[in-house]
Design an enzyme around this catalytic site. Structure first.
Site, PDB file in Angstrom:
ATOM      1  N   HIS A 193      -1.931  -0.838  -6.546  1.00  0.00           N
ATOM      2  CA  HIS A 193      -1.225  -2.080  -6.214  1.00  0.00           C
ATOM      3  C   HIS A 193      -0.133  -2.309  -7.254  1.00  0.00           C
ATOM      4  O   HIS A 193      -0.092  -3.344  -7.918  1.00  0.00           O
ATOM      5  CB  HIS A 193      -2.205  -3.253  -6.144  1.00  0.00           C
ATOM      6  CG  HIS A 193      -3.115  -3.198  -4.961  1.00  0.00           C
ATOM      7  ND1 HIS A 193      -2.750  -3.639  -3.718  1.00  0.00           N
ATOM      8  CD2 HIS A 193      -4.379  -2.707  -4.828  1.00  0.00           C
ATOM      9  CE1 HIS A 193      -3.736  -3.459  -2.867  1.00  0.00           C
ATOM     10  NE2 HIS A 193      -4.747  -2.882  -3.512  1.00  0.00           N
ATOM     11  N   HIS A 214      -6.444   4.195  -3.738  1.00  0.00           N
ATOM     12  CA  HIS A 214      -5.898   4.589  -2.434  1.00  0.00           C
ATOM     13  C   HIS A 214      -4.453   5.100  -2.546  1.00  0.00           C
ATOM     14  O   HIS A 214      -3.499   4.414  -2.219  1.00  0.00           O
ATOM     15  CB  HIS A 214      -6.039   3.505  -1.371  1.00  0.00           C
ATOM     16  CG  HIS A 214      -5.719   2.104  -1.747  1.00  0.00           C
ATOM     17  ND1 HIS A 214      -4.547   1.725  -2.383  1.00  0.00           N
ATOM     18  CD2 HIS A 214      -6.413   0.951  -1.557  1.00  0.00           C
ATOM     19  CE1 HIS A 214      -4.529   0.432  -2.559  1.00  0.00           C
ATOM     20  NE2 HIS A 214      -5.665  -0.067  -2.077  1.00  0.00           N
ATOM     21  N   ARG A 225      14.350  12.004  -6.697  1.00  0.00           N
ATOM     22  CA  ARG A 225      14.972  11.654  -7.972  1.00  0.00           C
ATOM     23  C   ARG A 225      14.168  10.616  -8.751  1.00  0.00           C
ATOM     24  O   ARG A 225      14.514  10.279  -9.881  1.00  0.00           O
ATOM     25  CB  ARG A 225      16.402  11.122  -7.742  1.00  0.00           C
ATOM     26  CG  ARG A 225      17.400  12.207  -7.354  1.00  0.00           C
ATOM     27  CD  ARG A 225      18.827  11.681  -7.376  1.00  0.00           C
ATOM     28  NE  ARG A 225      19.029  10.623  -6.397  1.00  0.00           N
ATOM     29  CZ  ARG A 225      19.379  10.832  -5.126  1.00  0.00           C
ATOM     30  NH1 ARG A 225      19.559  12.081  -4.690  1.00  0.00           N
ATOM     31  NH2 ARG A 225      19.561   9.829  -4.297  1.00  0.00           N
ATOM     32  N   ASP A 246      -8.160   7.871   7.402  1.00  0.00           N
ATOM     33  CA  ASP A 246      -8.522   7.248   8.678  1.00  0.00           C
ATOM     34  C   ASP A 246      -7.456   7.438   9.752  1.00  0.00           C
ATOM     35  O   ASP A 246      -7.589   6.902  10.856  1.00  0.00           O
ATOM     36  CB  ASP A 246      -8.808   5.761   8.484  1.00  0.00           C
ATOM     37  CG  ASP A 246      -7.600   4.979   7.978  1.00  0.00           C
ATOM     38  OD1 ASP A 246      -6.584   5.604   7.606  1.00  0.00           O
ATOM     39  OD2 ASP A 246      -7.680   3.730   7.935  1.00  0.00           O
ATOM     40  N   ASP A 271     -12.354   2.062   1.710  1.00  0.00           N
ATOM     41  CA  ASP A 271     -11.627   0.797   1.598  1.00  0.00           C
ATOM     42  C   ASP A 271     -11.988  -0.094   2.789  1.00  0.00           C
ATOM     43  O   ASP A 271     -11.166  -0.851   3.300  1.00  0.00           O
ATOM     44  CB  ASP A 271     -10.119   1.023   1.506  1.00  0.00           C
ATOM     45  CG  ASP A 271      -9.340  -0.218   1.075  1.00  0.00           C
ATOM     46  OD1 ASP A 271      -9.967  -1.148   0.514  1.00  0.00           O
ATOM     47  OD2 ASP A 271      -8.115  -0.276   1.314  1.00  0.00           O
TER      48      ASP A 271
END
Length: 382
Positions: A193, A214, A225, A246, A271
């Site tokens: 995150h 994840h 780049r 999934d 998850d």
């Protein structure tokens, strides 16, 4: 009393072979090869008819199932765990979303008490509150915050030694010091995150982070780049990568690429939110509303993915049958690799004497027929 499983096709990270497994209590007492090693006598003998047997699956990252969420108390934790057990997950890390700190601390204490009584509950995973607001996914923005030593210590104390991992955005002010503080306390630190670039990600790995939450989701992608955190993780053999296989979170071709880029370092996770093992409809993830349509979870009224409805047997089928991942590598990603992430690879994740009696019996279509967790057979999925 010992139970002997015969006429089995044993499959773990070391490959496939025909053989047998002797279970005694919560451990594997012995294994052998068909036609080579004579099986010992046992109180109960079960002929598996050539079915595939793997170690029990280990989920580092899940939020619920069966209409229940891990943030909502002991009863819902039990309901969700039963769903995932039936699909072959024999050890679970209980993932918690960002919530008010007082609620998070209560959840951590609850998981600690449940883990004391139930060996299949590994501990907890703090997915928040130390996340980048622009990459928050299904985490309420009002509960996100920058890390500070006092808050961190309060969370560690609340977990009573059972917090297994924490996800953190390493670009936040104070985050690298937070990584060190968590690592010093014995936690696995994952970056995720996050808006981090390659250099910040590498700094987090040098500070002690050893996992990516994840991979590809809720982080910058790979640019030629500006390679970002994913390329930095591929390049560091100390780092394992969670992957949600999934067919929604990551394209099958990218699933295969991850296995090739980071051999022996991929951990397939669910998850999963409350809809895993359940029907489409309206659900909650923490304080947020989630709509599930066609098995795909989104934050209500948005296109933001809100966890998955995945079970680990489905992840195995997708990896092998759709993404074309080698079967031993796919099983390793559900068993030995997550055990290594947790530092428990000497007792979980292999079909060998002395390891936990965690086993999954699969049919020719990779569907679960029987499950043993800590030596106890439990009902498999229908």
């Amino acid at each position: 009393m010992p139970t002997l499983l015969t006429n089995a096709s044993l499959l773990d990270a070391d490959g496939r072979r025909d053989g047998w497994v002797l279970l005694d209590g919560d451990r594997i007492a012995a294994t052998g090869l068909t036609g080579v090693d004579a099986p010992p006598p046992a109180a109960t003998t079960i002929d598996l008819g050539g079915r595939t047997v793997t170690p029990g699956f280990i989920d580092l990252h899940g939020h619920g199932g069966g209409g229940a969420a891990y943030d909502n108390g002991a009863e819902e934790i039990a309901t969700a765990l039963a769903v995932h057990r039936a699909h072959g997950t024999t050890r679970s890390v209980i993932s918690l979303v960002a919530n008010p700190l007082v609620d998070v601390r209560e959840s951590l204490a609850l998981v600690a008490s449940l883990a004391e009584a139930d060996p299949t509950i590994v501990g907890s995973h703090l997915e928040g509150p130390f996340l980048a607001i622009g990459r928050r996914g299904a985490h309420a923005p009002e509960f996100l915050r920058e890390p500070d030593p006092q808050t961190i210590q309060g969370l560690i104390d609340a977990g009573h030694g059972t917090i297994r991992q924490v996800t953190i955005a390493p670009e936040l002010p104070g985050a690298l010091d937070a990584v060190r503080q968590f690592v010093d306390a014995g936690l696995v630190v994952a970056i995720g995150h996050t808006e981090a670039d390659e250099h910040v990600a590498r700094a987090a790995f040098e500070a002690g982070a050893t996992l990516v939450t994840h991979v590809f989701n809720a982080m910058p992608g790979i640019h030629h780049r500006d390679p970002g955190p994913i390329a930095a993780a591929f390049d560091d053999d100390r780092v394992s990568l969670e992957l949600v296989a999934d067919g929604v979170h990551v394209h099958p071709s990218v699933v295969q690429m991850v296995f090739r880029a980071a051999p022996h370092r991929v951990a397939l996770v669910t998850d999963a939110m409350a809809a895993a093992g359940g029907a489409d409809g309206h659900y909650r993830l923490g304080s947020l509303n989630v709509d599930v349509r066609g098995g795909i979870a989104h934050l209500a009224g948005t296109s933001t993915i809100a966890g998955s409805t995945l079970t680990q047997d489905a992840a195995l089928r997708h990896a092998v049958m759709v993404a074309g991942v080698d079967e031993a590598a796919a099983v390793e990603a559900l068993t030995r690799t997550p055990a290594c992430v947790l530092g428990r690879d000497a007792e979980w994740g292999s079909l060998a004497a002395g390891y936990a009696a965690d086993l999954v019996v699969l049919d020719e279509h990779w569907r679960v027929e029987r499950v043993w967790a800590a030596g106890v057979e439990i009902a498999a999925s229908a």
